[in-house]
Design an enzyme around this catalytic site. Structure first.
Site, PDB file in Angstrom:
ATOM      1  N   HIS A 148       0.541  -1.279  -0.355  1.00 37.04           N
ATOM      2  CA  HIS A 148      -0.104   0.242   0.135  1.00 37.04           C
ATOM      3  C   HIS A 148       0.686   1.473   0.225  1.00 37.04           C
ATOM      4  O   HIS A 148       0.392   2.057  -0.359  1.00 37.04           O
ATOM      5  CB  HIS A 148      -0.972   0.190   0.852  1.00 37.04           C
ATOM      6  CG  HIS A 148      -0.247   0.352   2.835  1.00 37.04           C
ATOM      7  ND1 HIS A 148       0.486  -0.874   3.779  1.00 37.04           N
ATOM      8  CD2 HIS A 148       0.085   1.680   3.387  1.00 37.04           C
ATOM      9  CE1 HIS A 148       0.744  -0.555   4.959  1.00 37.04           C
ATOM     10  NE2 HIS A 148       0.531   1.337   4.401  1.00 37.04           N
ATOM     11  N   ASP A 208      -0.034  -7.800   1.303  1.00 39.10           N
ATOM     12  CA  ASP A 208       0.532  -6.393   1.474  1.00 39.10           C
ATOM     13  C   ASP A 208       1.942  -5.874   1.709  1.00 39.10           C
ATOM     14  O   ASP A 208       2.296  -5.183   2.290  1.00 39.10           O
ATOM     15  CB  ASP A 208      -0.593  -6.074   3.060  1.00 39.10           C
ATOM     16  CG  ASP A 208       0.010  -3.891   2.640  1.00 39.10           C
ATOM     17  OD1 ASP A 208      -0.034  -3.804   2.188  1.00 39.10           O
ATOM     18  OD2 ASP A 208      -0.115  -3.770   3.981  1.00 39.10           O
ATOM     19  N   SER A 233       4.571   2.414   7.846  1.00 40.33           N
ATOM     20  CA  SER A 233       3.913   1.684   7.110  1.00 40.33           C
ATOM     21  C   SER A 233       5.465   1.293   6.323  1.00 40.33           C
ATOM     22  O   SER A 233       6.139   2.286   5.683  1.00 40.33           O
ATOM     23  CB  SER A 233       3.556   1.567   5.712  1.00 40.33           C
ATOM     24  OG  SER A 233       1.707   1.960   6.622  1.00 40.33           O
TER      25      SER A 233
END
Length: 388
Positions: A188, A218, A329
């Site tokens: 993402h 992911d 992230s």
């Protein structure tokens, strides 16, 4: 008158007897091999009147002179008296024992010394200085088990990723896994990006391209252009971690590169659900995913950071209370040996809750990371272009 000396050169045969005795004694002395006691001499003396013996021994010492009388005896001098010195023939035999004994002692000393040296080396290695490293990691021995030691060792392998797409831009993190610039991050963070800029820990920047993505896990793999000699992170074994283990998180929350936080493993095998929709991958400025700068996920039937949408995937995650914020992230969750055990992927921020004021925004100690064993198992797929 006839001269009787022509027919009998010696009227008195005492000299002849003395000479014979000397020959006999000399042969007996040659055959005698036992050591001569210091207080006794076995040298035979000629019979009859003897001239005074010389005060010094012949230079040769033992063994005795030849059997025949030397010229000095004929001239009236006495035979040298042997001393108590041991025969030369016995010396090598008597010397063998001490030499063998010394050799044995030397061998034993060498063996014991070698063992002592090995023990000393082991002790030294066990308490070595800051220049040595823990086996299989990059953390200095003197800093093992400390957050500062982990941060110093691993920070050069953590990067900031800036991705730009038609829908906006986002900031995330990544982990260098090869010296030529392969970097693991979250899908993402880079999904749908038209350009990617990577900033290293030392401030140097590179452009990067996506090699492969796996939206269901992911995960994404990107590669820096024209990079070499980079410090690759050491990938650990996430199956060996336990609840309560201390961990360190490194990333770029809110664009603050190289930020370090610490905490513990709060839980294992948490089912985390995230969106696979690219439209949610790129979000607000300075954040990762979601229109509010957050990456939405759901856990236990509850949505965090917004709605995950209709297209989702679920994976097993490591839960940690290490402070994670937007921008973390794709960054690293690290054990105290400096090994990567997870890729940070989702975190809850109170600012996403409409009922909470902005003053309470930030980490609330609820973060999740993709186990590194999941990443390692997916690397070949990512290198082949992914499985979207």
């Amino acid at each position: 008158m006839t001269d009787n000396r022509e027919q009998q050169p010696y009227a008195d045969d005492s000299w002849q007897r003395a000479k014979d005795d000397l020959h006999r004694d000399a042969h007996e002395a040659d055959a005698y091999t036992a050591p001569i006691p210091a207080a006794q001499s076995y040298a035979a003396q000629p019979q009859g009147p003897q001239p005074e013996a010389p005060q010094t021994q012949a230079a040769g010492g033992w063994p005795p002179p030849p059997a025949g009388p030397p010229a000095s005896v004929i001239a009236g001098e006495s035979w040298p008296t042997p001393t108590a010195e041991e025969p030369a023939a016995d010396k090598p035999k008597r010397a063998k024992r001490p030499i063998a004994l010394l050799a044995a002692v030397a061998i034993i000393a060498a063996v014991v010394g070698g063992g002592t040296a090995a023990v000393a080396e082991n002790l030294t290695n066990g308490s070595s200085g800051s220049s040595s490293t823990v086996n299989g990691t990059t953390v200095a021995s003197s800093s093992k088990g400390t957050v500062s030691g982990v941060a110093a060792a691993v920070s050069p392998s953590i990067v900031e990723i800036g991705a730009t797409s038609t829908s906006g831009s986002s900031t995330g993190s990544g982990v260098i896994i090869t010296s030529d610039g392969e970097i693991v991050t979250n899908n993402h963070v880079v999904s749908g990006a038209s350009s990617i800029k990577v900033t290293l820990n030392d401030g140097k920047t590179y452009t990067a391209k996506v090699v492969g993505t796996d939206a269901k896990k992911d995960l994404a793999l990107i590669k820096l252009e024209n990079a070499s000699g980079l410090k690759a992170a050491s990938l650990g074994d996430s199956s060996k971690i336990a609840v309560g283990d201390q961990v360190v998180a490194i990333g770029s929350p809110e664009g603050l590169s190289g930020s370090v936080t610490s905490g513990i493993v709060s839980a294992l095998n948490r089912d985390v659900t995230v969106s696979t929709d690219e439209s949610q991958a790129q979000g607000g400025s300075g954040g990762s995913g979601g229109g509010n700068g957050q990456w939405p996920f759901s856990y236990g039937g509850q949505d965090f950071n917004g709605s995950t949408g209709g297209s989702t995937t679920t994976y097993k995650a490591i839960q940690t209370d290490a402070s994670l914020n937007p921008g973390n992230s794709g960054g690293a969750l690290i054990n105290m040996n400096g090994e990567i055990i997870g890729i940070n992927s989702a975190m809850y921020s109170a600012s996403s809750d409409s009922s909470t004021s902005s003053s309470s925004a930030g980490s609330v100690g609820l973060g999740f990371a993709i186990p590194i064993n999941t990443v390692k198992a997916d690397l070949d797929t990512l290198r082949a272009g992914g499985s979207n």
